[in-house]
Write an enzyme that holds these catalytic residues in place. Structure first.
Site, PDB file in Angstrom:
ATOM      1  N   LYS A 123      32.727  -8.485  -2.561  1.00 19.44           N
ATOM      2  CA  LYS A 123      32.392  -7.584  -3.674  1.00 19.44           C
ATOM      3  C   LYS A 123      32.199  -6.161  -3.155  1.00 19.44           C
ATOM      4  O   LYS A 123      32.732  -5.198  -3.703  1.00 19.44           O
ATOM      5  CB  LYS A 123      31.117  -8.068  -4.384  1.00 19.44           C
ATOM      6  CG  LYS A 123      30.852  -7.329  -5.671  1.00 19.44           C
ATOM      7  CD  LYS A 123      29.417  -7.428  -6.123  1.00 19.44           C
ATOM      8  CE  LYS A 123      28.578  -6.433  -5.367  1.00 19.44           C
ATOM      9  NZ  LYS A 123      27.189  -6.365  -5.795  1.00 19.44           N
ATOM     10  N   ASP A 141      30.741  -8.435  -9.962  1.00 20.59           N
ATOM     11  CA  ASP A 141      29.282  -8.564  -9.813  1.00 20.59           C
ATOM     12  C   ASP A 141      28.763  -9.422 -10.955  1.00 20.59           C
ATOM     13  O   ASP A 141      29.543  -9.998 -11.725  1.00 20.59           O
ATOM     14  CB  ASP A 141      28.611  -7.181  -9.756  1.00 20.59           C
ATOM     15  CG  ASP A 141      28.646  -6.479 -11.104  1.00 20.59           C
ATOM     16  OD1 ASP A 141      29.272  -7.016 -12.063  1.00 20.59           O
ATOM     17  OD2 ASP A 141      28.028  -5.411 -11.220  1.00 20.59           O
TER      18      ASP A 141
END
Ligand code: SF4
Length: 213
Positions: A123, A141
């Site tokens: 991420k 996320d």
């Protein structure tokens, strides 16, 4: 009638672009390295809190070499209020060490290289690649994960599965923008506990809303 995600994707993206024409990261940064540190700090923490912490930290340590002048305990004192400060300090220091040793002090600009940095997960690498270097990527996320699943844009049980689904559903030139749209929509309307479906412009296109009228 069977829900058809492909029919809706274009309309969803068009509506999100109209809702959030200025969608951009809320984290403050002035270099790829500052962004990398801010993203590591933002796990399980609000961007507002991260910005307060980095305003102080970056005034004194905003390059990998100057960050490495700090011991783990010293860095922890700066970032304490972001939570999970031990792990985050360890990740920041190990990523800084890798940047110095493997990349001559510059944050690497490809997704593959970013993912080789110790302490940098997929991420974080996606965000830095997309925001700092203008690459096409969708960082998943908690907001992106939830909103993509609810809308039916991309369904999956893991962030990786949702990332793959979004990359298939959304044209590549819109990946980065879509990442910001979904975060903003998750923060402002499609809340985790009580999504404001009654006020949501996407309600007619939303799979969750269709299932929970
Ligand atoms: S209709 Fe409800 S569940 Fe669907 S995107 Fe909007 S707020 Fe989220």
């Amino acid at each position: 009638m069977r829900y058809n995600v492909h029919m809706n994707t274009q309309e969803i993206l068009k509506t999100l672009a109209e809702l959030y024409p200025d969608a951009k990261p809320a984290l403050h940064f002035s270099s790829p390295y500052e962004l990398l540190v801010a993203v590591i700090l933002s796990a399980q923490c609000t961007d507002e809190r991260v910005n307060k912490v980095t305003a102080v930290l970056f005034a004194e340590h905003n390059t990998p070499s100057s960050m490495l002048q700090l011991s783990a305990q010293e860095l922890e004192r700066y970032i304490y209020s972001c939570g999970f400060y031990r792990n985050k300090a360890a990740h920041i220091l190990s990523a800084s060490r890798d940047i110095m040793e493997k990349y001559g002090g510059e944050v690497p600009s490809t997704l593959e290289e970013l993912q080789t940095l110790a302490g940098v997960g997929r991420k974080t690498a996606n965000v830095v690649y997309s925001v700092a270097f203008g690459g096409d990527a969708i960082a998943v996320d908690t907001h992106v994960f939830r909103v993509a699943n609810r809308l039916g844009l991309a369904e999956g049980k893991t962030p990786e599965a949702v990332e793959r689904g979004l990359m298939q559903a959304i044209p590549q030139n819109l990946w980065s923008a879509s990442h910001h749209y979904l975060i903003w929509h998750g923060r402002r309307v499609c809340h985790s506990q009580r999504p404001a479906c009654g006020e949501c412009a996407l309600a007619p296109l939303c799979k969750y809303r269709k299932q929970h009228p």
